[in-house]
Design an enzyme around this catalytic site. Structure first.
Site, PDB file in Angstrom:
ATOM      1  N   CYS A  81      44.878  38.406  33.523  1.00  0.00           N
ATOM      2  CA  CYS A  81      43.471  38.735  33.759  1.00  0.00           C
ATOM      3  C   CYS A  81      43.272  40.244  33.734  1.00  0.00           C
ATOM      4  O   CYS A  81      44.161  41.007  34.105  1.00  0.00           O
ATOM      5  CB  CYS A  81      43.011  38.234  35.130  1.00  0.00           C
ATOM      6  SG  CYS A  81      43.393  36.518  35.511  1.00  0.00           S
ATOM      7  N   ASP A  82      42.091  40.643  33.313  1.00  0.00           N
ATOM      8  CA  ASP A  82      41.700  42.033  33.455  1.00  0.00           C
ATOM      9  C   ASP A  82      40.194  42.110  33.620  1.00  0.00           C
ATOM     10  O   ASP A  82      39.457  41.363  32.966  1.00  0.00           O
ATOM     11  CB  ASP A  82      42.119  42.863  32.240  1.00  0.00           C
ATOM     12  CG  ASP A  82      41.935  44.350  32.508  1.00  0.00           C
ATOM     13  OD1 ASP A  82      42.787  44.923  33.205  1.00  0.00           O
ATOM     14  OD2 ASP A  82      40.926  44.925  32.050  1.00  0.00           O
ATOM     15  N   SER A  83      39.743  42.994  34.490  1.00  0.00           N
ATOM     16  CA  SER A  83      38.309  43.167  34.742  1.00  0.00           C
ATOM     17  C   SER A  83      37.935  44.635  34.646  1.00  0.00           C
ATOM     18  O   SER A  83      38.663  45.504  35.136  1.00  0.00           O
ATOM     19  CB  SER A  83      37.937  42.641  36.138  1.00  0.00           C
ATOM     20  OG  SER A  83      38.204  41.265  36.258  1.00  0.00           O
ATOM     21  N   GLY A 118      38.430  39.538  31.215  1.00  0.00           N
ATOM     22  CA  GLY A 118      39.179  38.936  30.115  1.00  0.00           C
ATOM     23  C   GLY A 118      40.336  38.117  30.664  1.00  0.00           C
ATOM     24  O   GLY A 118      40.997  38.535  31.618  1.00  0.00           O
TER      25      GLY A 118
END
EC number: 3.6.1.9
Length: 215
Positions: A81-83, A118
């Site tokens: 995950c990435d924010s 993402g």
């Protein structure tokens, strides 16, 4: 394909306690393995990326890094995950320092931003990646206007320094968020609807991963 995997191990490629809490509340007890990916280096290799490209690339890099460290035995799914926050046309991540966090809040207060998350899901069998899927979610965040004393107090907690966009929805930062338009779990860090969709695309039903209730 759903139902073909027995005792699938769910691996979260993130150290985020907020993501872990979301998954636990939603019935999944993941294994946590931190990727150690150099996010700046990954982003620097991208050529003229969209904001969505950046968060997907980072999520994928984290998932692949963790997948390469897992033992060969047993099927698993690895979720990276990435924010990041898009505000005023700029894509920003964790501020790291009180000074940068203060600048972010000066730009955000009373305005709206887009929180992009993402995700990348890798399905592994016998030590090999046999399927993968990725995607993004975008949620509009409407920010309040903390006064100087409130912002000083918030920055002093340290919370905004280590989170995307210098705010949280599920912590102290929630006092300064007027509302959102979209998926709240995505703003916290892991989108449940997107994760379910990506799991389905790699052949796993999310219900197979739920922790059995204890008596």
């Amino acid at each position: 394909m759903a139902g073909t995997l027995a005792a699938v191990r769910f691996v979260l490629a993130s150290a985020s306690p907020a993501r872990l809490a979301v998954l636990r509340a939603a019935g999944i007890e993941p294994s946590v393995v931190v990727s150690g990916v150099d996010e700046d280096a990954v982003a620097a290799e991208l050529r003229d990326p969209s904001h969505e490209d950046v968060v997907v690339a980072l999520a994928g890099a984290k998932a692949r890094a963790v997948a390469g460290t897992l033992p060969e035995s047993g099927p698993s799914v690895v979720v990276g995950c990435d924010s990041m926050l898009s505000i005023g046309g700029d894509l920003v991540g964790k501020p790291g320092t009180p000074e940068i966090a203060r600048e972010r809040w000066s730009a955000m207060a009373g305005k709206t931003g887009e929180l992009l998350t993402g995700h990348a899901v890798l399905r592994r069998e016998h030590g090999e990646i046999v399927a993968e899927a990725s995607g993004t979610r975008t949620t509009v965040v409407r920010f309040g206007e903390p006064d100087d004393a409130e912002l000083d107090a918030y920055l002093a907690t340290g919370e905004p320094l280590a989170v995307a966009g210098a705010f949280t929805l599920d912590g102290l930062g929630g006092w300064f968020v007027e509302g959102i338009d979209g998926d709240p779990s995505s703003v916290i860090g892991i989108s449940l609807p997107l994760t379910r969709e990506l799991l389905r695309r790699v052949g796993v039903s999310v219900t197979e991963l739920w922790t059995p209730p204890t008596s």
